[in-house]
Design a protein around this motif. Structure first.
Motif, PDB file in Angstrom:
ATOM      1  N   SER A 117       0.801  -1.276  -0.175  1.00 25.41           N
ATOM      2  CA  SER A 117      -0.029  -0.111  -0.110  1.00 25.41           C
ATOM      3  C   SER A 117       0.723   1.425   0.034  1.00 25.41           C
ATOM      4  CB  SER A 117      -1.112   0.047   1.164  1.00 25.41           C
ATOM      5  OG  SER A 117       0.083  -0.121   2.809  1.00 25.41           O
ATOM      6  N   GLY A 118       2.482   1.138   0.350  1.00 26.94           N
ATOM      7  CA  GLY A 118       3.009   1.965   0.618  1.00 26.94           C
ATOM      8  C   GLY A 118       2.776   3.584   1.560  1.00 26.94           C
ATOM      9  N   ALA A 119       1.874   2.666   2.417  1.00 25.75           N
ATOM     10  CA  ALA A 119       1.710   3.295   3.701  1.00 25.75           C
ATOM     11  C   ALA A 119       2.843   3.359   4.440  1.00 25.75           C
ATOM     12  CB  ALA A 119       0.677   2.313   4.809  1.00 25.75           C
ATOM     13  N   ALA A 120       3.053   4.353   5.658  1.00 22.06           N
ATOM     14  CA  ALA A 120       4.648   4.819   5.553  1.00 22.06           C
ATOM     15  C   ALA A 120       4.182   4.099   7.719  1.00 22.06           C
ATOM     16  CB  ALA A 120       4.284   6.759   6.503  1.00 22.06           C
ATOM     17  N   ALA A 121       4.025   2.744   7.237  1.00 23.64           N
ATOM     18  CA  ALA A 121       4.249   2.241   8.942  1.00 23.64           C
ATOM     19  C   ALA A 121       5.439   1.318   9.102  1.00 23.64           C
ATOM     20  CB  ALA A 121       3.405   1.571   8.477  1.00 23.64           C
ATOM     21  N   THR A 122       6.796   1.984   8.719  1.00 27.60           N
ATOM     22  CA  THR A 122       8.236   0.964   8.743  1.00 27.60           C
ATOM     23  C   THR A 122       8.083   0.400  10.085  1.00 27.60           C
ATOM     24  OG1 THR A 122       9.348   3.036   7.811  1.00 27.60           O
ATOM     25  CG2 THR A 122      10.065   1.336   8.996  1.00 27.60           C
ATOM     26  N   TRP A 123       7.838   1.143  11.251  1.00 31.34           N
ATOM     27  CA  TRP A 123       7.703   0.802  12.818  1.00 31.34           C
ATOM     28  C   TRP A 123       7.142  -0.776  12.382  1.00 31.34           C
ATOM     29  CZ3 TRP A 123       3.878  -0.579  16.448  1.00 31.34           C
ATOM     30  CH2 TRP A 123       4.916  -1.009  17.872  1.00 31.34           C
ATOM     31  N   THR A 124       5.329  -0.484  11.785  1.00 31.46           N
ATOM     32  CA  THR A 124       5.298  -1.924  12.031  1.00 31.46           C
ATOM     33  C   THR A 124       5.411  -2.548  11.066  1.00 31.46           C
ATOM     34  OG1 THR A 124       2.972  -0.505  13.008  1.00 31.46           O
ATOM     35  CG2 THR A 124       2.694  -2.503  11.472  1.00 31.46           C
ATOM     36  N   ILE A 125       5.995  -3.131  10.046  1.00 33.35           N
ATOM     37  CA  ILE A 125       6.803  -4.285   9.085  1.00 33.35           C
ATOM     38  C   ILE A 125       8.062  -4.313   9.864  1.00 33.35           C
ATOM     39  CG2 ILE A 125       8.301  -4.191   7.279  1.00 33.35           C
ATOM     40  CD1 ILE A 125       6.182  -1.982   5.521  1.00 33.35           C
ATOM     41  N   LYS A 126       8.475  -4.054  10.855  1.00 39.35           N
ATOM     42  CA  LYS A 126       9.616  -4.459  11.224  1.00 39.35           C
ATOM     43  C   LYS A 126       9.472  -5.303  12.755  1.00 39.35           C
ATOM     44  CE  LYS A 126      12.517  -2.000   9.137  1.00 39.35           C
ATOM     45  NZ  LYS A 126      11.602  -1.254   8.097  1.00 39.35           N
ATOM     46  N   GLU A 127       7.923  -4.744  13.527  1.00 37.62           N
ATOM     47  CA  GLU A 127       8.139  -5.368  14.300  1.00 37.62           C
ATOM     48  C   GLU A 127       7.056  -6.599  13.986  1.00 37.62           C
ATOM     49  OE1 GLU A 127       4.267  -4.946  17.727  1.00 37.62           O
ATOM     50  OE2 GLU A 127       4.239  -3.438  15.854  1.00 37.62           O
ATOM     51  N   CYS A 128       6.072  -6.489  12.576  1.00 32.64           N
ATOM     52  CA  CYS A 128       5.711  -7.866  12.022  1.00 32.64           C
ATOM     53  C   CYS A 128       7.343  -8.809  12.081  1.00 32.64           C
ATOM     54  CB  CYS A 128       4.923  -8.161  11.105  1.00 32.64           C
ATOM     55  SG  CYS A 128       3.259  -6.919  11.280  1.00 32.64           S
ATOM     56  N   TYR A 129       8.030  -8.953  11.650  1.00 29.53           N
ATOM     57  CA  TYR A 129       9.583  -9.485  10.798  1.00 29.53           C
ATOM     58  C   TYR A 129       9.985  -9.922  12.225  1.00 29.53           C
ATOM     59  CZ  TYR A 129       8.793  -7.490   6.039  1.00 29.53           C
ATOM     60  OH  TYR A 129       8.467  -7.907   4.922  1.00 29.53           O
ATOM     61  N   PHE A 130      10.033  -9.185  13.263  1.00 33.72           N
ATOM     62  CA  PHE A 130      10.316  -9.565  14.372  1.00 33.72           C
ATOM     63  C   PHE A 130       9.375 -10.720  15.086  1.00 33.72           C
ATOM     64  CE2 PHE A 130      11.111  -8.648  18.955  1.00 33.72           C
ATOM     65  CZ  PHE A 130      12.546  -8.445  19.288  1.00 33.72           C
ATOM     66  N   LYS A 131       8.325 -10.426  15.511  1.00 36.11           N
ATOM     67  CA  LYS A 131       7.412 -11.352  16.075  1.00 36.11           C
ATOM     68  C   LYS A 131       7.300 -12.877  15.358  1.00 36.11           C
ATOM     69  CE  LYS A 131       5.295  -7.405  18.889  1.00 36.11           C
ATOM     70  NZ  LYS A 131       4.185  -6.604  19.615  1.00 36.11           N
ATOM     71  N   ALA A 132       7.090 -12.353  13.888  1.00 35.19           N
ATOM     72  CA  ALA A 132       6.932 -13.573  13.057  1.00 35.19           C
ATOM     73  C   ALA A 132       8.662 -14.427  13.938  1.00 35.19           C
ATOM     74  CB  ALA A 132       7.228 -13.346  11.703  1.00 35.19           C
ATOM     75  N   ALA A 133       9.635 -13.760  13.378  1.00 35.78           N
ATOM     76  CA  ALA A 133      11.353 -14.163  13.373  1.00 35.78           C
ATOM     77  C   ALA A 133      10.242 -15.460  15.308  1.00 35.78           C
ATOM     78  CB  ALA A 133      12.623 -13.419  13.532  1.00 35.78           C
TER      79      ALA A 133
END
Length: 355
Positions: free
Chosen positions: A222-238
């Protein structure tokens, strides 16, 4: 002042009269509407007497009458009121939550089938999720979170961000279920027997991964400015991959996941709060069998971990126990068990196949 029981008896008599005999020129409809109004009056009086379960039953009668005269919207709203009353009833939390959720589901069905309004349905499903959470019915809450997300997606373009929030909530709840203790939490949260514990909790972790990845992919697309949320998702998935590896006494799964996440987001390895460096360092300590190093990473990064939910801290504790104090036999995930296994959807957007 007329008692609630007296009003209820009057409503029953009015309903019986409306449905019996001969009613001409729309008289039957008028009588049914009058009976519905009297049931509503009884419900309000019962609420004043703190008899919430009985009040809920009165609103259900209102809903049935409204459906009978083809007033679906009014019936749906009556089910909403019935659900609110049931949720205030003096019952065991899981029982109260299930009954209230069943009533609210009647209203949601109306907005997804008869008078299609996906946005309205999604809002009601948010309420349903809150009810189920309050009654510790996590497994059903996860399903409703996902349905709410879908209905927000169907509803309107501007609601897609809200839909992602519901998918994210579903991911968090799935991870929480994946780390349930076997004796109490698991049985309450799922209604399953403990014999299905390993299969369902492992499935819940896979479900969490799929949903975290779905949310991250949605924000990136979507191009949404959600850098923090994207990193959080990857981190928690890991972290979920780390726990899955812990169950099998291996770290290949998380290593593969971290490699892919870092390729998908070049800033992920160095991000301050939810960066890849923490899980990478934990894995390195595990590979070196360095328990002191593992513990030091946890303690020295306490400030960064302080915002993590309880399920994440349970993963750290489980990994410390399993990798450094025991050598459990690898657990092989068998898919669904008991008809309610939490298994990641094959068609979820953004899912990364690590098989």
């Amino acid at each position: 002042m007329e008692s609630a029981d007296s009003i209820y008896s009057k409503a029953q008599s009015m309903l019986k009269s409306a449905r019996g005999g001969f009613n001409f020129f729309g008289n039957r409809r008028d009588k049914l509407e009058d009976a519905a109004e009297e049931f509503r009056n009884a419900a309000n009086r019962y609420m004043g007497e703190q008899k919430h379960e009985t009040a809920s039953a009165c609103f259900v009668e209102v809903a049935k009458i409204q459906n009978e005269i083809n007033e679906g919207y009014d019936a749906a709203m009556a089910y909403v009121e019935a659900s609110k009353c049931m949720n205030a009833a003096d019952l065991a939390p899981p029982v109260r939550a299930e009954k209230a959720a069943d009533l609210l589901s009647q209203a949601i069905t109306y907005f997804t089938t008869t008078k299609v309004d996906y946005y309205r349905a999604a809002k009601l499903q948010e309420q349903l999720v809150a009810i189920l959470e309050s009654g510790d019915r996590l497994q059903r809450a996860i399903r409703e979170c996902k349905e709410s997300g879908k209905n927000y997606d169907y509803g309107q373009v501007t609601a897609s961000a809200t839909g992602r929030k519901m998918y994210l909530k579903a991911a968090e709840l799935s991870a929480k279920l994946g780390m349930a203790d076997q004796e109490e939490e698991f049985v309450i949260w799922t209604g399953e027997t403990s014999s299905n514990y390993e299969n369902i909790t492992t499935g819940a972790l896979h479900e969490a991964i799929s949903l975290f990845e779905k949310v991250a992919a949605g924000y990136k697309q979507s191009g949404a400015a959600a850098t923090w949320t994207i990193k959080e998702c990857y981190f928690k998935a890991a972290l979920c991959w780390l726990m899955i590896g812990c169950k099998k006494n291996e770290v290949d799964s998380i290593n593969m996941a971290l490699t892919k996440y870092c390729e998908m987001d070049k800033a992920f390895p160095t991000y301050l709060e939810y960066g890849a460096d923490i899980p990478q360092s934990l894995v390195q300590a595990i590979e070196k069998k360095d328990r002191e190093g593992f513990v030091q990473i946890r303690t020295t990064q306490a400030a960064r971990f302080s915002t993590l939910p309880e399920w994440a801290h349970k993963i750290f504790a489980a990994c410390e126990e399993n990798f450094f104090y025991a050598a459990p036999a690898p657990y092989v995930y068998q898919g669904e068990a008991g008809g309610e296994g939490m298994v990641a959807d094959d068609d979820d957007d953004g899912e990364i196949d690590l098989s």
